[in-house]
Design an enzyme around this catalytic site. Structure first.
Site, PDB file in Angstrom:
ATOM      1  CG  PHE A  81     -10.121  -9.457  11.550  1.00  0.00           C
ATOM      2  CD1 PHE A  81      -8.905  -9.933  12.014  1.00  0.00           C
ATOM      3  CD2 PHE A  81     -10.352  -9.483  10.181  1.00  0.00           C
ATOM      4  CE1 PHE A  81      -7.942 -10.422  11.144  1.00  0.00           C
ATOM      5  CE2 PHE A  81      -9.404  -9.974   9.302  1.00  0.00           C
ATOM      6  CZ  PHE A  81      -8.194 -10.450   9.789  1.00  0.00           C
ATOM      7  CD  GLN A  82      -7.542  -7.243   7.854  1.00  0.00           C
ATOM      8  OE1 GLN A  82      -8.431  -6.977   7.048  1.00  0.00           O
ATOM      9  NE2 GLN A  82      -6.406  -7.827   7.499  1.00  0.00           N
ATOM     10  CG  MET A 116      22.542  12.491   3.719  1.00  0.00           C
ATOM     11  SD  MET A 116      23.615  13.640   2.815  1.00  0.00           S
ATOM     12  CE  MET A 116      22.581  14.043   1.409  1.00  0.00           C
ATOM     13  CD  GLU A 161      -1.756  -2.367   1.670  1.00  0.00           C
ATOM     14  OE1 GLU A 161      -2.650  -3.223   1.755  1.00  0.00           O
ATOM     15  OE2 GLU A 161      -0.569  -2.569   2.051  1.00  0.00           O
ATOM     16  CE  LYS A 213     -17.538  -6.726   3.792  1.00  0.00           C
ATOM     17  NZ  LYS A 213     -16.887  -7.989   4.238  1.00  0.00           N
TER      18      LYS A 213
END
Length: 576
Positions: A113-114, A475, A51, A163
């Protein structure tokens, strides 16, 4: 006219009506209802491998096209994986809309969940965010999100959709009228302030036009050229504005700041008037603020009033769009008798000649990364879109690539996000398929998001990636060399050349090339330019101890700029 449909269908239809052609994302449980009608949509969804890659790809797309980039993720870890990209977009004012699934509305707050409070998590790093719990609210939220993301000071907006809102039914209508009474960005600058700016320029002996990323967002490069045509004063460009005024122009003195040119740093330090347009006066440009441009009056134009006076005190504030302000300014300047500023320009040209951007370190047979990057730019040409990661290669790219045309330079500025390059290059190529798009990455950055090369291979996105492999976190190693007595703690990346970047790229469906000698450099770059049917990765084995110069050490004044390790310009010796 209204049509009955599910919330998910309304979401897809709304995106289509808004002109969305591409989106980057990954499906999952809570966002899955959206992916079903997307199957029949005209929108091309590109299935990324992470993602974070979706968010950076949306940024690259937005930067290359000037349109809103779109990324999609599911709830919980899917949405939290977007956070780095959204923070990057927020710092660099990139218009992105992130659409995330959320658990069923009745489960919100139960640690389902999630479940993750992505709206709360991203509150400090988005321009605005929406949590949608009803199907009838989806379309309006999305339209508002696109409006907010793309107007005023652009930035990312999150739309988190439960959802059950996606699964429920609603009456969808178009067009959708929105009312945002608390959101009315000032676009048109006040004409009296612009006229006063012209008067101040005419009275100045050492003026500088200082332009930043706001020039890119407002597509104001031509307006910059028009101002300089009327009032030929020196120009310096921030990292984000490279290319908005051509490097070949004799009045362009380059990029100021921590790794800026001596001439650009000197221009700001010695100016008596700074005309700052679309800049933030961030710490990387100013050094210690109390010593920055002490003798300069400041005109500051920005579309975001919160930026004006935030860091640097301002004598003349102008709130408004950069392009409109510069267009008005050019008109007023055309009616004035202006000084020639020959002595001032000559002083800066003297600094530029005496202290050219350093590219001679070290001196042996190992490839110098500065010259490799310069050669990529020369062969690829000024019509190429260049994207970088973050670190030494980013600074060398800012100095040594051909920055002649606007809107063809993409990099992570404010956030300094390692891993930006590969997915942003992908997004840029999707947005500009007819352009050659080169990503200049470091071996450290490349190992963070190179999985998106598989995405490119599977989706016929023929990007070109140069990996400047110095086998260290360059760097950080430079700072360890200069400030930590060469104690190289956890900056060595490679032992026995692991991973083998050529084999890794080939395993992901790319053409892969390598150069470790000067005799090989032109050949692999030219070969990469010929390959347009798949992504290509070119690894350049370069010296691990090459450093970026000039450098203003962190926490010091710009007057303490170092031209090289044991060399410092002396403003007094080079005084006007």
């Amino acid at each position: 006219m209204s049509t009955a449909m599910t919330g998910a269908q309304a979401l897809v239809r709304t995106l289509e009506e808004l002109g969305v052609e591409h989106a980057f994302g990954i499906p999952g449980g809570t966002i899955l209802p959206f992916f079903d009608p997307l199957f029949d949509s005209s929108i091309r969804h590109i299935l990324v491998r992470h993602e974070q890659g979706a968010a950076h790809a949306a940024e690259g797309y937005a930067m290359a096209t000037g349109r809103v980039g779109v990324c999609v993720a599911t709830s919980g870890p899917g949405s939290t994986n977007l956070v780095t990209g959204l923070a990057d977009a927020y710092m660099d004012s990139v218009p992105v809309v992130a659409i995330t699934g959320q658990v069923t509305s009745t489960f919100i707050g139960t640690d389902a969940f999630q479940e993750a409070d992505i709206r709360g998590i991203t509150f400090p790093i988005t321009k605005h965010s929406f949590l949608v719990k009803r199907p009838e609210d989806i379309a309006a939220a999305v339209v508002k999100a696109f409006h907010i993301a793309s107007t005023g000071r652009p930035g990312p907006v999150l739309v988190d959709v439960a959802k059950d809102a996606l699964q429920g039914t609603t009456e969808w209508t178009w067009p959708i009228q929105i009312d945002l009474p608390g959101y009315k960005p000032t676009i048109s600058p006040h004409f009296r302030q612009v006229r006063e700016a012209a008067t101040m320029i005419a009275a100045a002996k050492k003026p500088v036009l200082f332009i930043g990323g706001g020039i890119v967002k407002s597509r104001a490069a031509q307006a910059v050229a028009d101002v300089i045509d009327k009032a030929p004063m020196p120009v310096v460009t921030t990292l984000m504005a490279r290319g908005c005024f051509p490097d070949s122009h004799p009045l362009n003195f380059g990029m100021p700041g921590m790794h800026g040119t001596v001439a650009a740093v000197g221009a700001l330090q010695k100016a008596d008037l700074i005309v700052a347009v679309g800049v933030r006066f961030d710490d990387r440009v100013t050094g210690v603020l109390s010593s920055f441009a002490q003798n300069a009056k400041v005109i500051h134009c920005d579309v975001d009033p919160a930026e004006i006076g935030k860091n640097k005190a301002v004598d003349l504030p102008i709130v408004g769009d950069a392009r409109l302000m510069l267009t008005d300014l050019a008109h007023h300047l055309s009616e004035m008798d202006l000084p020639a500023w020959n002595e001032w320009v000559g002083y800066l040209q003297g600094l530029e000649k005496k202290y050219p951007t350093w590219a001679g370190d070290p001196d042996d047979d190992i490839l110098q990364p500065q010259e490799v990057i310069r050669r990529i730019g020369e062969i690829a040409g000024p019509d190429t879109i260049f994207v970088t990661g973050v670190g030494q290669h980013q600074m060398w790219s800012a100095h040594f690539l051909p920055h002649e045309k606007p809107y063809q330079w993409l990099t992570s500025g404010g956030a300094g996000t390692m891993g930006y390059c590969v997915p942003a290059t992908m997004g840029a190529k999707v947005g500009a398929p007819d352009k050659v798009v080169w990503g200049i990455d470091g071996d450290g950055c490349f190992q963070m998001t190179n999985q998106e090369l598989t995405t490119c291979a599977l989706n016929n996105i023929p990007i070109k990636i140069a990996v400047i492999n110095n086998q260290v976190l360059g760097m950080v190693r430079q700072w360890q060399t200069l400030f930590y007595n060469e104690r190289y703690s956890n900056t060595e990346l490679f032992t026995d050349r692991l991973p083998d970047f050529v084999k890794l790229a080939e395993a992901m469906g790319c053409a892969a090339l390598r150069a470790s000698t000067w005799e090989e450099v032109d050949g692999v770059i030219n070969k990469a330019m010929e390959i347009n049917d798949r992504p290509v990765v070119v690894e350049f084995i370069v010296h691990k101890d090459a450093m970026v110069w000039p450098m203003v050490p962190a926490g010091t004044s710009n007057d303490d700029i170092k031209y090289a390790r044991d060399m410092a310009p002396t403003w007094e010796d080079d005084e006007l």
